[in-house]
Design a protein around this motif. Structure first.
Motif, PDB file in Angstrom:
ATOM      1  N   LEU A 171       0.836  -1.196   0.000  1.00  0.00           N
ATOM      2  CA  LEU A 171       0.000   0.000   0.000  1.00  0.00           C
ATOM      3  C   LEU A 171       0.874   1.250   0.000  1.00  0.00           C
ATOM      4  CD1 LEU A 171      -2.847  -0.932   2.516  1.00  0.00           C
ATOM      5  CD2 LEU A 171      -2.851  -1.097   0.025  1.00  0.00           C
ATOM      6  N   LEU A 172       0.396   2.276  -0.725  1.00  0.00           N
ATOM      7  CA  LEU A 172       1.182   3.498  -0.863  1.00  0.00           C
ATOM      8  C   LEU A 172       1.392   4.180   0.488  1.00  0.00           C
ATOM      9  CD1 LEU A 172       2.474   5.225  -3.124  1.00  0.00           C
ATOM     10  CD2 LEU A 172       0.425   6.633  -3.081  1.00  0.00           C
ATOM     11  N   GLU A 173       0.393   4.163   1.358  1.00  0.00           N
ATOM     12  CA  GLU A 173       0.558   4.811   2.655  1.00  0.00           C
ATOM     13  C   GLU A 173       1.618   4.108   3.496  1.00  0.00           C
ATOM     14  OE1 GLU A 173      -1.888   6.020   6.724  1.00  0.00           O
ATOM     15  OE2 GLU A 173      -3.004   5.300   4.963  1.00  0.00           O
ATOM     16  N   ALA A 174       1.706   2.779   3.394  1.00  0.00           N
ATOM     17  CA  ALA A 174       2.735   2.054   4.141  1.00  0.00           C
ATOM     18  C   ALA A 174       4.125   2.475   3.678  1.00  0.00           C
ATOM     19  CB  ALA A 174       2.544   0.551   3.965  1.00  0.00           C
ATOM     20  N   VAL A 175       4.298   2.644   2.363  1.00  0.00           N
ATOM     21  CA  VAL A 175       5.577   3.111   1.830  1.00  0.00           C
ATOM     22  C   VAL A 175       5.875   4.515   2.334  1.00  0.00           C
ATOM     23  CG1 VAL A 175       6.788   3.728  -0.291  1.00  0.00           C
ATOM     24  CG2 VAL A 175       5.402   1.647  -0.201  1.00  0.00           C
ATOM     25  N   TRP A 176       4.861   5.375   2.340  1.00  0.00           N
ATOM     26  CA  TRP A 176       5.055   6.751   2.809  1.00  0.00           C
ATOM     27  C   TRP A 176       5.411   6.791   4.287  1.00  0.00           C
ATOM     28  CZ3 TRP A 176       1.631   9.587   6.124  1.00  0.00           C
ATOM     29  CH2 TRP A 176       1.959  10.932   6.274  1.00  0.00           C
ATOM     30  N   ARG A 177       4.818   5.932   5.085  1.00  0.00           N
ATOM     31  CA  ARG A 177       5.123   5.930   6.520  1.00  0.00           C
ATOM     32  C   ARG A 177       6.544   5.412   6.781  1.00  0.00           C
ATOM     33  NH1 ARG A 177       1.177   7.428   9.789  1.00  0.00           N
ATOM     34  NH2 ARG A 177      -0.939   7.532   8.918  1.00  0.00           N
ATOM     35  N   LEU A 178       7.036   4.533   5.957  1.00  0.00           N
ATOM     36  CA  LEU A 178       8.445   4.147   6.069  1.00  0.00           C
ATOM     37  C   LEU A 178       9.349   5.356   5.863  1.00  0.00           C
ATOM     38  CD1 LEU A 178       8.399   0.818   4.003  1.00  0.00           C
ATOM     39  CD2 LEU A 178       8.738   1.018   6.478  1.00  0.00           C
ATOM     40  N   HIS A 179       8.940   6.239   4.955  1.00  0.00           N
ATOM     41  CA  HIS A 179       9.712   7.463   4.696  1.00  0.00           C
ATOM     42  C   HIS A 179       9.586   8.449   5.859  1.00  0.00           C
ATOM     43  CE1 HIS A 179      11.089  11.100   2.622  1.00  0.00           C
ATOM     44  NE2 HIS A 179       9.958  11.674   2.993  1.00  0.00           N
ATOM     45  N   VAL A 180       8.388   8.635   6.345  1.00  0.00           N
ATOM     46  CA  VAL A 180       8.161   9.613   7.418  1.00  0.00           C
ATOM     47  C   VAL A 180       8.898   9.204   8.699  1.00  0.00           C
ATOM     48  CG1 VAL A 180       6.394  10.613   8.920  1.00  0.00           C
ATOM     49  CG2 VAL A 180       5.966  10.388   6.460  1.00  0.00           C
ATOM     50  N   HIS A 181       8.950   7.900   8.988  1.00  0.00           N
ATOM     51  CA  HIS A 181       9.599   7.417  10.204  1.00  0.00           C
ATOM     52  C   HIS A 181      11.072   7.080   9.984  1.00  0.00           C
ATOM     53  CE1 HIS A 181       5.349   6.942  11.277  1.00  0.00           C
ATOM     54  NE2 HIS A 181       5.740   6.956  12.545  1.00  0.00           N
ATOM     55  N   SER A 182      11.608   7.507   8.850  1.00  0.00           N
ATOM     56  CA  SER A 182      13.047   7.402   8.570  1.00  0.00           C
ATOM     57  C   SER A 182      13.559   5.965   8.578  1.00  0.00           C
ATOM     58  CB  SER A 182      13.858   8.244   9.582  1.00  0.00           C
ATOM     59  OG  SER A 182      13.452   9.588   9.539  1.00  0.00           O
ATOM     60  N   VAL A 183      12.690   5.015   8.268  1.00  0.00           N
ATOM     61  CA  VAL A 183      13.154   3.640   8.123  1.00  0.00           C
ATOM     62  C   VAL A 183      13.857   3.484   6.780  1.00  0.00           C
ATOM     63  CG1 VAL A 183      12.438   1.227   7.968  1.00  0.00           C
ATOM     64  CG2 VAL A 183      11.376   2.754   9.652  1.00  0.00           C
ATOM     65  N   VAL A 184      13.207   3.947   5.718  1.00  0.00           N
ATOM     66  CA  VAL A 184      13.815   3.998   4.394  1.00  0.00           C
ATOM     67  C   VAL A 184      13.139   5.130   3.625  1.00  0.00           C
ATOM     68  CG1 VAL A 184      12.204   2.252   3.524  1.00  0.00           C
ATOM     69  CG2 VAL A 184      14.329   2.696   2.296  1.00  0.00           C
ATOM     70  N   SER A 185      13.911   5.979   2.973  1.00  0.00           N
ATOM     71  CA  SER A 185      13.351   7.137   2.282  1.00  0.00           C
ATOM     72  C   SER A 185      12.665   6.708   0.988  1.00  0.00           C
ATOM     73  CB  SER A 185      14.446   8.154   1.972  1.00  0.00           C
ATOM     74  OG  SER A 185      15.361   7.626   1.036  1.00  0.00           O
ATOM     75  N   LEU A 186      11.766   7.557   0.527  1.00  0.00           N
ATOM     76  CA  LEU A 186      11.095   7.289  -0.743  1.00  0.00           C
ATOM     77  C   LEU A 186      12.106   7.213  -1.885  1.00  0.00           C
ATOM     78  CD1 LEU A 186       8.013   9.672  -0.430  1.00  0.00           C
ATOM     79  CD2 LEU A 186       8.029   7.190  -0.188  1.00  0.00           C
ATOM     80  N   GLN A 187      13.073   8.098  -1.859  1.00  0.00           N
ATOM     81  CA  GLN A 187      14.082   8.085  -2.915  1.00  0.00           C
ATOM     82  C   GLN A 187      14.859   6.775  -2.920  1.00  0.00           C
ATOM     83  OE1 GLN A 187      16.635  11.537  -3.054  1.00  0.00           O
ATOM     84  NE2 GLN A 187      18.343  10.348  -3.861  1.00  0.00           N
ATOM     85  N   GLU A 188      15.312   6.326  -1.755  1.00  0.00           N
ATOM     86  CA  GLU A 188      16.072   5.090  -1.666  1.00  0.00           C
ATOM     87  C   GLU A 188      15.223   3.891  -2.084  1.00  0.00           C
ATOM     88  OE1 GLU A 188      18.824   2.694   1.629  1.00  0.00           O
ATOM     89  OE2 GLU A 188      17.672   4.472   2.199  1.00  0.00           O
ATOM     90  N   LEU A 189      13.966   3.910  -1.697  1.00  0.00           N
ATOM     91  CA  LEU A 189      13.091   2.792  -2.048  1.00  0.00           C
ATOM     92  C   LEU A 189      12.854   2.726  -3.548  1.00  0.00           C
ATOM     93  CD1 LEU A 189      11.281   0.477  -1.023  1.00  0.00           C
ATOM     94  CD2 LEU A 189       9.429   2.140  -0.819  1.00  0.00           C
ATOM     95  N   LEU A 190      12.592   3.878  -4.175  1.00  0.00           N
ATOM     96  CA  LEU A 190      12.331   3.895  -5.612  1.00  0.00           C
ATOM     97  C   LEU A 190      13.591   3.588  -6.415  1.00  0.00           C
ATOM     98  CD1 LEU A 190       9.974   7.021  -5.818  1.00  0.00           C
ATOM     99  CD2 LEU A 190       9.323   4.613  -5.835  1.00  0.00           C
ATOM    100  N   GLU A 191      14.728   4.064  -5.948  1.00  0.00           N
ATOM    101  CA  GLU A 191      15.978   3.786  -6.658  1.00  0.00           C
ATOM    102  C   GLU A 191      16.355   2.311  -6.612  1.00  0.00           C
ATOM    103  OE1 GLU A 191      18.958   6.262  -4.987  1.00  0.00           O
ATOM    104  OE2 GLU A 191      18.405   8.045  -6.151  1.00  0.00           O
ATOM    105  N   SER A 192      15.911   1.615  -5.583  1.00  0.00           N
ATOM    106  CA  SER A 192      16.298   0.219  -5.422  1.00  0.00           C
ATOM    107  C   SER A 192      15.515  -0.733  -6.325  1.00  0.00           C
ATOM    108  CB  SER A 192      16.114  -0.214  -3.962  1.00  0.00           C
ATOM    109  OG  SER A 192      14.734  -0.200  -3.607  1.00  0.00           O
ATOM    110  N   HIS A 193      14.470  -0.244  -6.958  1.00  0.00           N
ATOM    111  CA  HIS A 193      13.683  -1.131  -7.828  1.00  0.00           C
ATOM    112  C   HIS A 193      14.510  -1.527  -9.039  1.00  0.00           C
ATOM    113  CE1 HIS A 193      10.392  -2.842 -10.109  1.00  0.00           C
ATOM    114  NE2 HIS A 193       9.589  -2.676  -9.071  1.00  0.00           N
ATOM    115  N   PRO A 194      14.542  -2.794  -9.390  1.00  0.00           N
ATOM    116  CA  PRO A 194      15.402  -3.212 -10.501  1.00  0.00           C
ATOM    117  C   PRO A 194      14.916  -2.758 -11.872  1.00  0.00           C
ATOM    118  CG  PRO A 194      14.103  -5.067  -9.680  1.00  0.00           C
ATOM    119  CD  PRO A 194      13.871  -3.940  -8.734  1.00  0.00           C
ATOM    120  N   GLU A 195      13.629  -2.450 -12.042  1.00  0.00           N
ATOM    121  CA  GLU A 195      13.087  -2.084 -13.345  1.00  0.00           C
ATOM    122  C   GLU A 195      12.430  -0.707 -13.264  1.00  0.00           C
ATOM    123  OE1 GLU A 195      10.513  -5.016 -14.897  1.00  0.00           O
ATOM    124  OE2 GLU A 195      11.868  -6.696 -14.480  1.00  0.00           O
TER     125      GLU A 195
END
Length: 676
Positions: A171-195
């Protein structure tokens, strides 16, 4: 064979051994510590990205890896589970499990947290938002992840890779909350996608659903707005910030492409929805309105000015060039339907927000560059011009100057594209009325009605003008054609009495002799009506301006055949359209004109009488201000006697009712008309 000698390896035309070539290349290469470090980093990234943690865990333990989750340590079905067990106990348990399996604890923790996140998001609910119960569970999970990060027991990269393996249930909100709580940033998460293509499609789909559900989620309104703001901020910064500010890496370049592609897809979706027609309060309408709100000042205040301006400029260019299916001929016929009042309010709001950030000067410059370099969507270009002159008065002079440059360039290089662009822009701006832009009549008079007109420099320029006007005839809207042919409709014959000539103006080409002022030449044109046969009296149409009646192009008598040929062509076209020319009024306004059908339907057979009443009101009003008989009335009394005697005078002599012009003014105007 004994007489044969082995060729010298260094002789011309002989190939050198591979070893020597390679050795020579190694000798010439200079040691570059930066390249060596970059190569090492690329090798490490390659190994880490292809590390399959699931296969590794299956090798060291018989049970499937999916049994290794935090469900035994954190009860995902109980929201208060995290408060019952300390994070330190969870970390200790993970460390013991990793030691027993013989794998790094950071990899094991990343795998377990990702699987637990998947279990929470997989519960039935909103397509992009978490339910209140899910938020509590995610909060407990994030507390554990933060503790593991603080104690170097968590691998962000492995966690991102594990999340993307279950992206279908993420879910998009779960991804956003990972960013807000500094677990993993949105940029780092999106960059890590292989495709890159896959992550672009995933993010675009989720953002569109988020925009559709923005107003429906009343209890989560602040959350959804914050989510959209954070994602837009990330996308704009990554797409339009200089790479020199961020360092050029493969991941940063890929992220820039993904960000630009997502923004482009959102804009294309909005523009396609507008073109298809939006029903009020439909999901698509809500999504487009929500996305266009991104361009408002309060939404963009958190983004740096430089990338924000680039984003707005890019959006304007893409809006003007999206789906360039309409041809110039379509624009000539349909531009009245693209005025400010008929443009969709959502598109109007987008233009206004873009212009506030870009300023009218930059907006006009952008329009000019786009029209010169790219294929455009004429509907969007012309509606953009309308919004510009209506909402930003300072842009009116900028548009005039731009048109003047286009016209000068058109007649200097005989450039047809510049001519077409100038006419379309002027007509579009004139549709918005005199308060926004000078009328088409005034512009045409200033451009072609004097000895200093664009066409007065040579015969070639005159031929260029009339060829352009002739090429427009098959596509011209009836109101513009009627402007041309209503008083100039001629057959193959010429008037027996030529108009009187005047002395040659200084600086004018010798062939261009003015015709004793605008009144005489206009009267000569009007007199041509008595030569040509009357057109079909079928469907009537209200003439919209008298540009070519009162302000005709200055044509020397030597080349008058160009004018008559053009008028014959225009009259033929109007006859095919079954448009009446005999009952044209004295005062017309193209910005207020309707089509042939709507005017005929609304006025029926009373159109000349209704037009005459309007002409009378305008004439009396002008007479009250100037004290002189208006020139159109004088011309009609001489050259348009049928209309003047049958319609104008009866309307003038009709008793006035309360609220109309004063009878005193009428009494003063009548003697003035008699003495003229």
């Amino acid at each position: 064979m004994a007489g044969l000698r082995r060729p010298d390896l260094w002789a011309p035309g002989c190939r050198r051994p591979w070893e020597e070539l390679l050795a020579g290349r190694v000798k010439r290469r200079k040691h570059n510590p930066e390249s060596e470090q970059k190569l090492k980093e690329s090798a490490v990234q390659l190994l880490r990205r292809h590390l399959n943690l699931e296969d590794l865990l299956l090798e060291v333990e018989d049970p499937p890896c999916k049994k290794l989750c935090l469900s035994k340590l954190i009860d995902c079905d109980r929201a208060e589970a995290c408060s019952d067990r300390s994070s330190s106990f969870i970390g200790s348990a993970l460390r013991d499990r990793a030691l027993r399996l013989g794998v790094p604890v950071a990899l094991l923790a990343a795998r377990m947290v990702a699987y637990s996140m998947e279990q929470v998001c997989a519960e039935p609910g909103h397509p992009v938002l978490l339910s209140s119960e899910q938020r509590k569970k995610v909060a407990s999970l994030l507390d554990v992840a933060q503790y593991l990060l603080a104690h170097s027991m968590f691998s962000r990269l492995s966690f991102c890779q594990e999340l993307w393996r279950v992206q279908s249930s993420l879910l998009l909100e779960a991804v956003w909350r990972l960013h807000v709580h500094s677990v993993v940033s949105l940029q780092e998460l999106l960059e890590s996608h292989p495709e890159a293509q896959a992550v672009t499609v995933w993010l675009f789909g989720n953002l569109r659903v988020l925009c559709e559900q923005m107003e429906a989620s009343c209890q989560s309104g602040d959350t959804t707005r914050a989510m959209l703001s954070d994602f837009v901020q990330l996308l704009v910064l990554r797409a339009f910030q200089d790479n020199s500010d961020l360092g050029r890496t493969m991941e940063s370049e890929k992220m820039s492409q993904v960000a630009l592609a997502v923004l482009q897809k959102m804009l294309n979706f909005a523009l396609d929805s507008l073109a298809a027609g939006l029903q009020e309060e439909s999901p698509a309408h809500k999504a487009v309105r929500c996305w266009f709100d991104v361009f408002s000042a309060h939404s963009c205040c958190v983004i740096a000015p430089d990338p924000l301006k680039k984003f707005f400029h890019h959006t304007l260019v893409q809006t003007l060039t999206h789906s360039p299916m309409l041809k110039v001929s379509d624009a000539i016929q349909m531009q009245r339907e693209w005025s400010f009042s008929r443009t969709h309010p959502l598109l109007t709001s987008l233009y206004c927000r873009l212009f506030i950030m870009l300023s009218p000067e930059e907006a006009v410059r952008c329009l000019q560059e786009v029209l010169e370099e790219q294929e455009v969507n004429w509907q969007r270009v012309l509606s953009c011009v309308s919004v510009l002159v209506i909402c930003f008065p300072e842009a009116q002079q900028l548009v005039r100057d731009w048109v003047a440059r286009l016209m000068a360039g058109a007649f200097e290089r005989f450039h047809l594209d510049s001519m077409v662009t100038a006419f379309l822009i002027v007509r579009q701006a004139a549709l918005e009325g005199p308060a926004a832009f000078l009328s088409y009549a005034d512009w045409f008079k200033a451009s072609f009605g004097s000895s200093h007109g664009y066409h007065s420099c040579s015969k070639k320029a005159l031929v260029f003008l009339f060829k352009f006007l002739s090429d427009l005839v098959p596509w011209e809207a009836p109101w513009y054609l009627q402007d041309t042919a209503s008083v100039r409709g001629v057959g193959c014959r010429r008037p027996t009495v030529p108009p009187p000539a005047a002395p040659i103006h200084g600086g004018l080409h010798a062939d261009f002799q003015p015709f004793c002022g605008g009144l005489c030449f206009a009267g000569w044109c009007l007199s041509l009506l008595s030569i040509a046969p009357a057109p079909s009296q079928g469907m009537t149409h209200r003439a919209l301006s008298q540009v070519h009646i009162l302000s005709p192009p200055l044509v020397p008598s030597k080349y008058r055949c160009l004018l008559t040929d053009y008028i014959s062509l225009a009259r033929t076209r109007l006859a095919d359209l079954k448009v009446s020319l005999e009952n044209m009024g004295l005062y017309e306004d193209v910005s207020l004109a309707g089509g042939i059908t709507e005017v005929s339907a609304s006025l029926g057979g009373n159109q000349p009488r209704s037009q005459a009443a309007q002409d009378v009101e305008k004439a009396i009003s002008m007479f009250e201000h100037t004290g002189k008989v208006p020139a159109p009335v004088l011309e009609a009394s001489i050259f348009r006697r049928p209309y003047y005697m049958s319609h104008f005078l009866p309307a003038l002599l009709t008793p006035r009712v309360d609220g109309q012009n004063s009878p005193v003014s009428v009494c003063r105007l009548l003697p003035s008309l008699r003495h003229c």
